[in-house]
Write a protein that holds these residues in place. Structure first.
Motif, PDB file in Angstrom:
ATOM      1  N   LYS A 522      40.242  75.101  26.885  1.00  0.00           N
ATOM      2  CA  LYS A 522      39.686  75.104  28.314  1.00  0.00           C
ATOM      3  C   LYS A 522      40.645  75.865  28.896  1.00  0.00           C
ATOM      4  O   LYS A 522      41.076  76.963  29.138  1.00  0.00           O
ATOM      5  N   TYR A 523      41.638  75.227  28.896  1.00  0.00           N
ATOM      6  CA  TYR A 523      42.716  75.191  30.630  1.00  0.00           C
ATOM      7  C   TYR A 523      44.002  76.338  30.024  1.00  0.00           C
ATOM      8  O   TYR A 523      44.202  77.277  29.916  1.00  0.00           O
ATOM      9  N   LYS A 524      44.079  75.997  28.640  1.00  0.00           N
ATOM     10  CA  LYS A 524      44.652  76.955  27.869  1.00  0.00           C
ATOM     11  C   LYS A 524      44.505  78.308  27.445  1.00  0.00           C
ATOM     12  O   LYS A 524      45.308  79.491  28.069  1.00  0.00           O
ATOM     13  N   LEU A 525      43.684  78.170  27.413  1.00  0.00           N
ATOM     14  CA  LEU A 525      42.727  80.011  27.013  1.00  0.00           C
ATOM     15  C   LEU A 525      42.312  79.946  28.611  1.00  0.00           C
ATOM     16  O   LEU A 525      42.550  81.803  29.136  1.00  0.00           O
ATOM     17  N   SER A 526      42.190  79.480  29.448  1.00  0.00           N
ATOM     18  CA  SER A 526      42.140  80.049  31.221  1.00  0.00           C
ATOM     19  C   SER A 526      43.333  80.662  31.389  1.00  0.00           C
ATOM     20  O   SER A 526      43.639  81.667  32.262  1.00  0.00           O
ATOM     21  N   SER A 527      44.836  79.672  31.239  1.00  0.00           N
ATOM     22  CA  SER A 527      45.580  80.704  31.689  1.00  0.00           C
ATOM     23  C   SER A 527      46.222  81.665  30.484  1.00  0.00           C
ATOM     24  O   SER A 527      47.305  82.479  31.151  1.00  0.00           O
ATOM     25  N   SER A 528      46.039  81.815  29.393  1.00  0.00           N
ATOM     26  CA  SER A 528      46.331  83.252  28.732  1.00  0.00           C
ATOM     27  C   SER A 528      45.521  84.188  28.979  1.00  0.00           C
ATOM     28  O   SER A 528      46.080  84.897  29.500  1.00  0.00           O
ATOM     29  N   LEU A 529      43.949  84.188  29.549  1.00  0.00           N
ATOM     30  CA  LEU A 529      43.355  85.176  30.189  1.00  0.00           C
ATOM     31  C   LEU A 529      44.052  85.655  31.587  1.00  0.00           C
ATOM     32  O   LEU A 529      43.671  86.619  31.792  1.00  0.00           O
ATOM     33  N   SER A 561      47.413  83.565  21.300  1.00  0.00           N
ATOM     34  CA  SER A 561      47.106  81.966  22.238  1.00  0.00           C
ATOM     35  C   SER A 561      45.505  81.969  22.324  1.00  0.00           C
ATOM     36  O   SER A 561      44.906  81.167  22.531  1.00  0.00           O
ATOM     37  N   ALA A 562      45.324  83.279  23.567  1.00  0.00           N
ATOM     38  CA  ALA A 562      43.984  83.159  23.737  1.00  0.00           C
ATOM     39  C   ALA A 562      42.583  83.198  22.623  1.00  0.00           C
ATOM     40  O   ALA A 562      41.759  82.625  22.452  1.00  0.00           O
ATOM     41  N   ARG A 563      43.085  84.138  21.480  1.00  0.00           N
ATOM     42  CA  ARG A 563      42.439  84.137  19.928  1.00  0.00           C
ATOM     43  C   ARG A 563      41.797  82.810  19.426  1.00  0.00           C
ATOM     44  O   ARG A 563      41.251  82.232  19.257  1.00  0.00           O
ATOM     45  N   GLN A 564      43.851  81.763  19.189  1.00  0.00           N
ATOM     46  CA  GLN A 564      43.729  80.994  18.422  1.00  0.00           C
ATOM     47  C   GLN A 564      42.543  79.457  19.270  1.00  0.00           C
ATOM     48  O   GLN A 564      41.565  79.009  18.684  1.00  0.00           O
ATOM     49  N   CYS A 565      42.796  79.709  20.648  1.00  0.00           N
ATOM     50  CA  CYS A 565      41.712  78.573  21.390  1.00  0.00           C
ATOM     51  C   CYS A 565      40.013  79.034  21.050  1.00  0.00           C
ATOM     52  O   CYS A 565      39.883  78.079  21.174  1.00  0.00           O
ATOM     53  N   GLY A 566      40.241  80.725  21.581  1.00  0.00           N
ATOM     54  CA  GLY A 566      39.086  80.461  21.111  1.00  0.00           C
ATOM     55  C   GLY A 566      38.107  80.330  20.437  1.00  0.00           C
ATOM     56  O   GLY A 566      37.196  80.684  20.510  1.00  0.00           O
ATOM     57  N   TYR A 606      31.391  85.686  27.548  1.00  0.00           N
ATOM     58  CA  TYR A 606      32.059  84.385  26.456  1.00  0.00           C
ATOM     59  C   TYR A 606      31.934  82.517  27.384  1.00  0.00           C
ATOM     60  O   TYR A 606      33.054  82.517  27.253  1.00  0.00           O
ATOM     61  N   GLY A 607      31.999  83.729  29.383  1.00  0.00           N
ATOM     62  CA  GLY A 607      31.939  82.445  30.074  1.00  0.00           C
ATOM     63  C   GLY A 607      31.982  81.458  30.202  1.00  0.00           C
ATOM     64  O   GLY A 607      32.140  80.369  30.646  1.00  0.00           O
ATOM     65  N   ARG A 608      30.714  81.571  29.135  1.00  0.00           N
ATOM     66  CA  ARG A 608      29.877  79.632  29.329  1.00  0.00           C
ATOM     67  C   ARG A 608      30.270  79.175  28.700  1.00  0.00           C
ATOM     68  O   ARG A 608      29.888  78.161  28.455  1.00  0.00           O
ATOM     69  N   PHE A 609      30.991  79.740  27.559  1.00  0.00           N
ATOM     70  CA  PHE A 609      31.567  78.814  26.679  1.00  0.00           C
ATOM     71  C   PHE A 609      32.192  79.039  26.682  1.00  0.00           C
ATOM     72  O   PHE A 609      33.444  77.623  26.521  1.00  0.00           O
ATOM     73  N   LEU A 610      33.765  79.065  27.663  1.00  0.00           N
ATOM     74  CA  LEU A 610      35.034  79.048  27.769  1.00  0.00           C
ATOM     75  C   LEU A 610      35.193  77.859  28.876  1.00  0.00           C
ATOM     76  O   LEU A 610      36.723  77.676  29.857  1.00  0.00           O
TER      77      LEU A 610
END
Length: 611
Positions: A522-529, A561-566, A606-610
């Motif tokens: 979630k931290y990595k995905l937040s940084s990528s977004l 990166s965001a897709r892989q984390c998501g 997708y906010g509640r999943f991220l």
């Protein structure tokens, strides 16, 4: 990954163009082809079949979403080489070739190969560029911390010594040959001594470590001398970091230029020029099939390792040889000590692991389950949750009734209805007995001497005992009514332990680790977004072409990166929607405002999943 849909669409477009060209050619009335022309066409069809076979495998992998097929570039290189050879044979033999079918087939082959090369280049870059970035970060961390710099120096010491020895042997062959021929060890020693002096002189001249005169304090002199190796290590680490960052920036710019321009053109020569610029290849060819020759050179480059393969962290053996050396040094002694203590270890495991697991299952799962089952069935025989025994209250109450009835009958002048009196005692009405007791209290000493008062007191004591038994019986009934709750509570610790063990085993088999890394994802995905939105907010009219290409390449890396984390956070039933929405972030047909709207849709869908 992010260009899958474009590649599939490009292949479909090439298929349609080829099919239309072949249909038009079949409808056109042409003269009968010569045998040499038919042979040439047959060879073209064979080469087209080889290329289409690779394209079909690639399309199947992209469509099914499974492990994607790796394009066989030796096959494509062989096809292009044969096309060039056939062209030379045609020009040499002056064979008359019609310009419809042959040109269409040849153009389709070139387009297929260019799209395959584009796909492979992008996929390879998206896979290797994060590794280059991690390498730069690794060298930056090593450079900033003294302990990591010293550890790095220890890790690379054996490899560096071997390299220095090999280089010194090549540079000082005269000393070694003379020492070998004359067996003169002194000459060999002088050679090594001169080499070490040259290395020491170079170490003193390290950048940003200039000694102006010698300090008078001996401690400062020693500190300066000991700081020289650390400065040399940091200089090397910083050079590696700079090289990794420059390679990352340059390759990212070229990737961004390729992603931004290749999908918007359908001209084969322009596509070849874009691919050649990515490989820094000179694409100036004035011959009729010059673009095809350039494409052949580019395909041949895909069979050799890219420069990004050479910019990487030290290997596993280099990084972990100190640990391996420590294990080999202390391992045999530890193994012998473990073997000598094997019986104690087995006993310890038996008492603390096997017996613990058996007791956990038996006492905290099986027995509570039996009690819960007995409670649900109202099986009073197997019920163990009780304070007083079942028959004690009845026997004590019967004894009290007999004692009261007998005492009242003995002290009454009239006949006593024993049945009615027993019924009164069972309901707790002891009025007649208490009247006799009050009468005895008028002459306590006399009644004590005769034993009547003592008998009444003993009956009172029995009454107190019955009252206590009644209270315990009420508590017992209350506990029995809550026995199911107590059984579930008694079983819950064991169930919790089993759940934790099962969860850890599941994560170990599926994720390769005991604890979930959802927080890191979630931290990595937040940084990528965050980086994606920042790059999309740039006004491309205010930046030059180089920065625009760099931003496009960085955007592609962040989207991957965001897709892989998501993919690991989004539920499976929503994953297709997630892939579609993330793919729109790099869609060149959408403007910046539209892609920012896609970012907003991602956040509120997708906010509640991220989070």
């Amino acid at each position: 990954m992010i260009i899958d849909q474009y590649v599939l669409g490009a292949f479909e477009e090439i298929d349609k163009t080829l099919e239309i060209a072949l249909r038009q050619s079949s409808l056109t009335h042409q003269r009968q082809s010569q045998p040499s022309n038919r042979a040439y066409l047959k060879k073209l069809q064979d080469q087209l079949w080889l290329v289409q076979n690779e394209v079909t495998l690639l399309k199947a992998g992209l469509t099914q979403g499974k492990r994607q097929h790796r394009v066989s570039f030796p096959v494509l290189e062989n096809v292009l080489h044969k096309l060039q050879q056939q062209e030379e044979d045609v020009l040499r033999d002056f064979v008359a070739v019609s310009g419809d079918v042959e040109n269409s087939v040849r153009s389709a082959i070139d387009q297929y190969v260019s799209v395959c090369l584009y796909y492979s280049v992008v996929q390879k870059s998206l896979k290797e560029l994060p590794l280059v970035s991690d390498t730069a970060i690794y060298y930056g961390d090593v450079h900033d911390a003294t302990r990591w710099s010293l550890l790095y120096a220890l890790q690379v010491l054996p490899n560096r010594l071997v390299r220095i020895l090999r280089r010194s042997v090549q540079n000082d062959k005269k000393y070694i040959s003379r020492a070998h021929l004359a067996r003169d060890l002194k000459a060999l020693g002088h050679g090594w001594y001169d080499y070490l002096l040259r290395k020491a002189d170079r170490m003193v001249m390290i950048q940003n470590f200039q000694l102006v005169g010698l300090p008078n304090d001996a401690k400062k002199v020693a500190r300066s001398i000991f700081a020289l190796p650390l400065a040399a290590v940091r200089q090397e680490v910083d050079a590696n970091r700079v090289a990794a960052e420059e390679l990352f920036d340059g390759t990212t710019r070229k990737l961004g230029s390729l992603l931004g321009q290749f999908p918007n053109t359908h001209d084969f020569e322009e596509r070849t020029r874009l691919l050649a610029s990515f490989f820094d290849h000179n694409a100036r060819e004035s011959s009729p099939n010059g673009a095809e020759k350039v494409l052949l050179d580019l395909v041949s480059k895909m069979t050799v390792p890219s420069p990004m393969k050479y910019v990487e962290k030290p290997g596993c053996w280099t990084r972990y040889w100190p640990s391996i050396f420590a294990v080999l040094t202390y391992g045999p002694g530890s193994a012998i000590a473990i073997w000598q203590s094997r019986y104690k270890i087995v006993q310890f495991c038996q008492e603390n692991i096997v017996d613990f697991c058996a007791g956990l299952v038996q006492n905290w799962i099986w027995v509570p389950l039996q009690q819960v089952w007995s409670t649900v069935r109202h099986d009073e025989k197997n019920s163990t949750l009780a304070i007083a025994s079942k028959g004690s209250l009845d026997s004590e109450f019967s004894s009290l009734t007999r004692m009261v009835v007998q005492l009242v009958a003995e002290n009454s002048d009239q006949p006593v209805d024993t049945t009615n009196l027993a019924a009164q005692v069972e309901t707790g009405n002891l009025t007649e007995f208490m009247q006799i007791y009050e009468h005895q209290l008028h002459h306590p000493i006399k009644n004590i001497m005769t034993g009547k008062l003592v008998r009444s007191l003993l009956i009172q004591l029995q009454k107190t005992k019955v009252d206590g038994s009644l209270a315990l019986s009420g508590i017992d009934q209350l506990l029995q009514s809550q026995q199911l709750v107590f059984g579930v509570v008694a079983m819950s610790p064991a169930v919790l332990i089993l759940y934790v063990l099962w969860t850890c085993a599941y994560r170990l088999t599926r994720l390769g680790r005991l604890w979930s890394n959802a927080a890191q994802l979630k931290y990595k995905l937040s940084s990528s977004l965050n980086n994606i939105e920042r790059l999309l907010n740039y006004n491309h009219h205010d930046v030059n072409v180089t920065d625009k290409d760099l931003n496009t390449g960085l955007l592609a890396l962040e989207v991957v990166s965001a897709r892989q984390c998501g993919d690991r956070l989004i539920p499976k039933n929503r994953r297709s929607e997630w892939i579609r929405d993330v793919g729109e972030l790099v869609d060149t047909n959408l403007g910046h405002a539209a892609r920012l709207n896609v970012m907003n849709r991602i956040y509120h869908v997708y906010g509640r999943f991220l989070t």
